[in-house]
Design a protein around this motif. Structure first.
Motif, PDB file in Angstrom:
ATOM      1  N   SER A   1       0.846  -1.194   0.000  1.00 34.26           N
ATOM      2  CA  SER A   1       0.000   0.000   0.000  1.00 34.26           C
ATOM      3  C   SER A   1       0.880   1.243   0.000  1.00 34.26           C
ATOM      4  O   SER A   1       2.056   1.190   0.360  1.00 34.26           O
ATOM      5  CB  SER A   1      -0.904   0.020   1.237  1.00 34.26           C
ATOM      6  OG  SER A   1      -1.757  -1.093   1.271  1.00 34.26           O
ATOM      7  N   ASN A   2       0.300   2.363  -0.422  1.00 30.68           N
ATOM      8  CA  ASN A   2       0.973   3.671  -0.344  1.00 30.68           C
ATOM      9  C   ASN A   2       2.320   3.700  -1.063  1.00 30.68           C
ATOM     10  O   ASN A   2       3.292   4.285  -0.564  1.00 30.68           O
ATOM     11  CB  ASN A   2       1.155   4.084   1.119  1.00 30.68           C
ATOM     12  CG  ASN A   2      -0.143   4.105   1.891  1.00 30.68           C
ATOM     13  OD1 ASN A   2      -1.121   4.706   1.461  1.00 30.68           O
ATOM     14  ND2 ASN A   2      -0.178   3.420   3.034  1.00 30.68           N
ATOM     15  N   VAL A   3       2.388   3.082  -2.222  1.00 32.59           N
ATOM     16  CA  VAL A   3       3.614   3.150  -3.034  1.00 32.59           C
ATOM     17  C   VAL A   3       3.702   4.559  -3.599  1.00 32.59           C
ATOM     18  O   VAL A   3       2.858   4.980  -4.394  1.00 32.59           O
ATOM     19  CB  VAL A   3       3.593   2.107  -4.166  1.00 32.59           C
ATOM     20  CG1 VAL A   3       4.805   2.294  -5.077  1.00 32.59           C
ATOM     21  CG2 VAL A   3       3.564   0.699  -3.591  1.00 32.59           C
ATOM     22  N   ASP A   4       4.722   5.306  -3.173  1.00 36.26           N
ATOM     23  CA  ASP A   4       4.794   6.712  -3.589  1.00 36.26           C
ATOM     24  C   ASP A   4       5.642   6.896  -4.841  1.00 36.26           C
ATOM     25  O   ASP A   4       6.328   5.979  -5.296  1.00 36.26           O
ATOM     26  CB  ASP A   4       5.268   7.615  -2.450  1.00 36.26           C
ATOM     27  CG  ASP A   4       6.679   7.297  -1.976  1.00 36.26           C
ATOM     28  OD1 ASP A   4       7.532   6.929  -2.812  1.00 36.26           O
ATOM     29  OD2 ASP A   4       6.936   7.431  -0.769  1.00 36.26           O
ATOM     30  N   THR A   5       5.573   8.093  -5.379  1.00 41.48           N
ATOM     31  CA  THR A   5       6.258   8.358  -6.648  1.00 41.48           C
ATOM     32  C   THR A   5       7.775   8.338  -6.505  1.00 41.48           C
ATOM     33  O   THR A   5       8.483   8.091  -7.484  1.00 41.48           O
ATOM     34  CB  THR A   5       5.807   9.700  -7.243  1.00 41.48           C
ATOM     35  OG1 THR A   5       5.940  10.731  -6.253  1.00 41.48           O
ATOM     36  CG2 THR A   5       4.356   9.632  -7.690  1.00 41.48           C
ATOM     37  N   ASP A   6       8.287   8.595  -5.310  1.00 40.42           N
ATOM     38  CA  ASP A   6       9.741   8.515  -5.111  1.00 40.42           C
ATOM     39  C   ASP A   6      10.206   7.063  -5.160  1.00 40.42           C
ATOM     40  O   ASP A   6      11.326   6.780  -5.574  1.00 40.42           O
ATOM     41  CB  ASP A   6      10.143   9.157  -3.788  1.00 40.42           C
ATOM     42  CG  ASP A   6      11.653   9.359  -3.683  1.00 40.42           C
ATOM     43  OD1 ASP A   6      12.228   9.977  -4.601  1.00 40.42           O
ATOM     44  OD2 ASP A   6      12.259   8.886  -2.705  1.00 40.42           O
ATOM     45  N   ALA A   7       9.332   6.139  -4.753  1.00 41.64           N
ATOM     46  CA  ALA A   7       9.662   4.720  -4.881  1.00 41.64           C
ATOM     47  C   ALA A   7       9.567   4.281  -6.342  1.00 41.64           C
ATOM     48  O   ALA A   7      10.356   3.464  -6.813  1.00 41.64           O
ATOM     49  CB  ALA A   7       8.726   3.880  -4.018  1.00 41.64           C
TER      50      ALA A   7
END
Length: 211
Positions: free
Chosen positions: A17-23
């Motif tokens: 969950s919550n995979v962000d754009t920096d990842a």
């Protein structure tokens, strides 16, 4: 922009969950002035054991064998299955570019960050919102490298078990994806009207165009 009508592809299950754009694409790669070439850096911090940047050849870096993208079962995956709030964080459009450059045509999740969701439609990637219980069932079906078929005109997903899952999508966004029209392509559909306006403007106010 590549049109999206029907697509069959291997599913990459990313049970996070919550995979962000920096990842999705770390900040050091945003220095590139191009819109292409980001595929090798998709999920960079998770994908490699060594730190990297634009000047480090990816061939010299060690792959993380525990990361999903490096699992042979998901080689060549073009459909990404994820959990809620995918694409959160900064508004970088590079995140969608990295997915598209790698070959991801569709992302399915219970929810998306708004800016990421909008950026997908501008770059030929189809984001599909499904209920969590449907996502749960899909994770069970595709863990061993299964394929799904997505039919955008029909708004259905055909699963390995033969189910047909319906999904909702805004009619305007659907039409743009089916026709392969990004913002520029959509504007160019009105090229004749734009040229007519420019000619009229030039004739009515010629002093604005004097050399």
């Amino acid at each position: 922009m590549q049109a999206f009508t029907q697509h069959t592809g291997t599913v990459l299950p990313m049970d996070r969950s919550n995979v962000d754009t920096d990842a999705i694409i770390p900040k050091q790669y945003l220095k590139s002035i191009r819109r292409s070439g980001f595929g090798p850096f998709l999920f960079d911090d998770w994908r490699y054991l060594d730190a990297g940047d634009l000047d480090t050849p990816v061939e010299s870096r060690r792959l993380n064998p525990e990361f999903e993208l490096n699992d042979a079962r998901y080689a060549g995956a073009s459909v990404l299955l994820a959990r809620k709030n995918f694409g959160c964080g900064s508004s970088r459009e590079h995140a969608v570019w990295a997915l598209e450059n790698y070959g991801i045509r569709c992302v399915m999740a219970p929810s998306f960050a708004d800016i990421f969701f909008n950026n997908c439609f501008k770059n030929g990637v189809l984001p599909i919102v499904l209920e969590e219980k449907v996502i749960d069932a899909l994770f069970e079906e595709v863990r061993d490298g299964a394929q799904l078929t997505i039919d955008l005109p029909a708004q259905t997903i055909n699963t390995p078990s033969g189910q047909n899952i319906a999904f909702d999508i805004d009619a305007g966004r659907k039409a743009r994806l089916v026709q392969g029209l990004d913002d520029i392509g959509l504007t160019l559909e009105r090229a004749d009207v734009i040229r007519a306006f420019e000619n009229k403007h030039r004739q009515s106010q010629p002093w604005l165009f004097a050399e």
